[in-house]
Design a protein around this motif. Sequence first.
Motif, PDB file in Angstrom:
ATOM      1  N   GLU A 191       7.858   1.043   0.886  1.00  9.83           N
ATOM      2  CA  GLU A 191       6.588   1.241   0.204  1.00  9.83           C
ATOM      3  C   GLU A 191       6.051  -0.049  -0.422  1.00  9.83           C
ATOM      4  O   GLU A 191       5.345  -0.002  -1.407  1.00  9.83           O
ATOM      5  N   ILE A 192       6.357  -1.196   0.154  1.00 13.66           N
ATOM      6  CA  ILE A 192       5.918  -2.446  -0.439  1.00 13.66           C
ATOM      7  C   ILE A 192       4.551  -2.842   0.128  1.00 13.66           C
ATOM      8  O   ILE A 192       4.317  -2.744   1.343  1.00 13.66           O
ATOM      9  N   SER A 193       3.650  -3.265  -0.745  1.00 17.43           N
ATOM     10  CA  SER A 193       2.336  -3.717  -0.303  1.00 17.43           C
ATOM     11  C   SER A 193       2.447  -5.102   0.323  1.00 17.43           C
ATOM     12  O   SER A 193       3.429  -5.826   0.111  1.00 17.43           O
ATOM     13  N   TYR A 194       1.421  -5.477   1.065  1.00 20.47           N
ATOM     14  CA  TYR A 194       1.436  -6.804   1.691  1.00 20.47           C
ATOM     15  C   TYR A 194       1.459  -7.903   0.634  1.00 20.47           C
ATOM     16  O   TYR A 194       2.189  -8.891   0.770  1.00 20.47           O
ATOM     17  N   ALA A 195       0.718  -7.719  -0.447  1.00 22.71           N
ATOM     18  CA  ALA A 195       0.698  -8.735  -1.503  1.00 22.71           C
ATOM     19  C   ALA A 195       2.083  -8.898  -2.125  1.00 22.71           C
ATOM     20  O   ALA A 195       2.558 -10.023  -2.347  1.00 22.71           O
ATOM     21  N   ASP A 196       2.758  -7.773  -2.407  1.00 27.71           N
ATOM     22  CA  ASP A 196       4.100  -7.859  -2.986  1.00 27.71           C
ATOM     23  C   ASP A 196       5.103  -8.404  -1.979  1.00 27.71           C
ATOM     24  O   ASP A 196       6.044  -9.121  -2.339  1.00 27.71           O
ATOM     25  N   TRP A 197       4.942  -8.039  -0.703  1.00 33.34           N
ATOM     26  CA  TRP A 197       5.840  -8.574   0.336  1.00 33.34           C
ATOM     27  C   TRP A 197       5.721 -10.091   0.409  1.00 33.34           C
ATOM     28  O   TRP A 197       6.735 -10.789   0.510  1.00 33.34           O
ATOM     29  N   ARG A 198       4.513 -10.610   0.374  1.00 38.18           N
ATOM     30  CA  ARG A 198       4.332 -12.068   0.396  1.00 38.18           C
ATOM     31  C   ARG A 198       5.035 -12.702  -0.801  1.00 38.18           C
ATOM     32  O   ARG A 198       5.707 -13.740  -0.681  1.00 38.18           O
TER      33      ARG A 198
END
Length: 306
Positions: A191-198
């Motif tokens: 459930e990780i967003s792209y912003a948090d993944w980056r």
Amino acid sequence: MAPVVRPLRPADVPAVAEVLAAAAPYQMITEEWLGWRLTGAPAAERFGMLVAESAGRVVGEARTGLLHESADPGLGFVNLSVHPRWRGEGAGTALLVAAERRLAGLGALAAYAKVADDPASTGFAERRGYRRGRRAEFLLLDLAEAELPPAPALPAGMRLLAAAELPDPHPLYLADLDASRDEPGEVTMDEISYADWRTAYWERPDLDRDLTTVAVRDGEVLAFGFALTDGRTRYRSGMTGTRRGHRGRGLARAVKHRSLSRARAAGLRHAYTSNDAGNVPMLTLNRGLGYRPIAAEWRYLRDLSD
């Protein structure tokens, strides 16, 4: 003198790195990574570190936060280490009490902990109400001495690229998200967003984008292998995965083989990796590449409402 537990200060980072190097060298945690974690963790993780100090010396540490990548609410983590020279003097107990108090303040209902597979460590966890879960193995490959098997053939239309060659990391994010949905473990991390993944993965300071390898077809990342280094001689595999519709074609072996070959050419010597003990395909792949077990740990869980 009883250990004093307090929040970590930036000046403590070298001492904490020394504790971790003595307690779990296979984790390959560097000063650079620790410094970055203090300021670079995703906000939703609520990451925080505590240290135990005795007679002015840092003798232990605890990393705490929320498992923000899981759709299940109320899950936290506490991973602590005490320098082997100062075990048995109360630092671990003091750190755990403070860490659980912090997690409860963040709204965590349960705490996961990674515990070394030795009687002292597992006994410590179990006496404090933690229940044993899954086992993970750590493996080591001596890149300077081991002979890698021949590179596997790629399916038609597939290319291997360094992650640094990707015009945009978003296709790698999509592949990571897809592959992680059925990764063996107690907690589904999808459930990780792209912003948090980056923030959490793409921008971490020990990620080597030249050694991180992806298998690409028509612009889509179908398999990947993250590569972490200490900037000197050590290499560690992060997540290696294949999108669920493309497994069984040797793509994970291909990306990992390419990354290890390039790591050896770059002068790196020790390659570490870890796998859930139930992940037979990846354990088989790694042993086929020459990795050998060196350590293990257990995942433990405690209900914080107990």
